[in-house]
Design an enzyme around this catalytic site. Structure first.
Site, short mmCIF file in Angstrom:
data_model
loop_
_atom_site.label_atom_id
_atom_site.label_comp_id
_atom_site.label_asym_id
_atom_site.label_seq_id
_atom_site.Cartn_x
_atom_site.Cartn_y
_atom_site.Cartn_z
N PRO A 189 33.95 44.92 46.81
CA PRO A 189 34.06 46.20 46.10
C PRO A 189 34.84 46.07 44.80
CG PRO A 189 35.35 46.23 48.15
CD PRO A 189 34.71 44.89 48.06
N ASP A 190 34.52 46.91 43.84
CA ASP A 190 35.22 46.90 42.55
C ASP A 190 36.50 47.73 42.70
OD1 ASP A 190 36.11 46.96 39.98
OD2 ASP A 190 34.35 48.00 39.15
N PHE A 191 37.65 47.07 42.58
CA PHE A 191 38.91 47.80 42.78
C PHE A 191 39.13 48.85 41.70
CE2 PHE A 191 40.14 44.16 40.16
CZ PHE A 191 40.97 44.74 39.21
N ARG A 192 38.38 48.74 40.57
CA ARG A 192 38.53 49.73 39.50
C ARG A 192 37.66 50.97 39.73
NH1 ARG A 192 37.10 45.20 37.20
NH2 ARG A 192 38.68 43.83 36.34
N ASN A 228 35.23 37.99 36.93
CA ASN A 228 35.49 38.02 38.37
C ASN A 228 36.39 36.85 38.78
OD1 ASN A 228 33.84 40.26 38.49
ND2 ASN A 228 32.00 39.00 38.74
N ASP A 246 36.50 35.61 42.10
CA ASP A 246 36.14 35.21 43.46
C ASP A 246 35.58 33.80 43.60
OD1 ASP A 246 33.44 35.61 42.47
OD2 ASP A 246 33.76 37.74 42.83
N HIS A 260 39.81 35.90 34.07
CA HIS A 260 40.93 36.50 34.81
C HIS A 260 41.44 35.61 35.94
CE1 HIS A 260 39.36 40.64 33.25
NE2 HIS A 260 40.14 40.03 32.37
#
Ligand code: ZN
Length: 246
Positions: free
Chosen positions: A30-33, A103, A105, A120
């Protein structure tokens, strides 16, 4: 794959892909933003994800940071999706020169991509803040010093060697981007003849700025919703990135 995109790739020699959260959400991260991410963080922690994922929060509230981080940022069982695999294949064929991603991940590498600029950072890499020893994601999820505690989620992973606090190699809010990674990403984008931007609305720093380095023939935007850059693109596809690239 979308046939218009296929044509553009065929006539290009130096393709670069620039990807955002949408590439990972299709693998189940899921996109935390997103609004959901914001709401659940506020409800459980009383802070927004941006506040929690900041340098100062990490330094001052390390336990809460790790509770949030382990529950919202780490997905050790996720696998790459069709988009990741399609990009790895394009690189193998010599078409794609680099992936630039926001991303953290590591899914591009897991799919086989070699040249990946992680703007990031990555949750897969971690280091001791004192002696710089390296640790993998499994250690963060199950650190030696947290095995007998009451609340393993808020237990701060410590270094086996020196007892120092371990920090993920993730660029937190308030931290500078890695200049070497940024330089590589800029060079790749500046030399590309086709830039495919996917799964990002291009509002998160430094995405929008990076696009401005592109000077090539064709810009393709793939995003479920509209972006501010749609009118600058040669091809805009409002669809799932996995479906379009797969
Ligand atoms: Zn250490």
């Amino acid at each position: 794959m979308d046939s218009r995109l296929k044509d553009l790739i065929q006539k290009s020699k130096r393709v670069v892909f620039f990807g955002g959260a949408g590439v990972s959400t299709e693998s189940g991260i899921p996109d935390f933003r997103s609004e959901d991410g914001l709401y659940s963080a506020k409800t459980k922690y009383g802070h927004s994800p941006e506040e929690i994922l900041s340098r100062s929060f990490f330094m001052n509230h390390t336990e809460i940071f790790y509770d949030y981080y382990k529950n919202n940022m780490l997905y050790p069982d996720v696998r790459p999706n069709k988009a990741h695999y399609a990009l790895a294949k394009l690189e193998e064929q010599g078409k794609l020169k680099a992936v630039v991603t926001q991303n953290i991940d590591g899914l591009h590498q897991m799919a086989g991509s070699k040249k990946v600029f992680e703007l990031h950072g990555s949750v897969l890499r971690n280091h001791c803040m004192r002696c710089h020893a390296s640790y993998d994601i499994d250690y963060i999820l199950n650190p030696e010093n947290c095995k007998n505690g009451d609340n393993p989620d808020s237990c701060v992973p410590k270094c086996i060697r020196c007892g120092g606090i371990i920090k993920p190699d993730v660029v937190l809010y308030g931290e500078p981007l890695d200049q070497e990674v940024m330089g590589g990403a800029i060079e790749a984008i500046a030399n590309a003849d086709l830039l495919i931007v996917g799964g990002t609305s291009l509002v998160v720093y430094p995405a929008a700025g990076l696009i401005n380095y592109f000077n090539g023939d064709n810009l393709v935007l793939i995003n479920k919703s509209e972006t501010l850059y749609d009118n600058r693109a040669n091809l805009v596809i409002h669809d799932s990135i996995g479906e379009v690239l797969g």
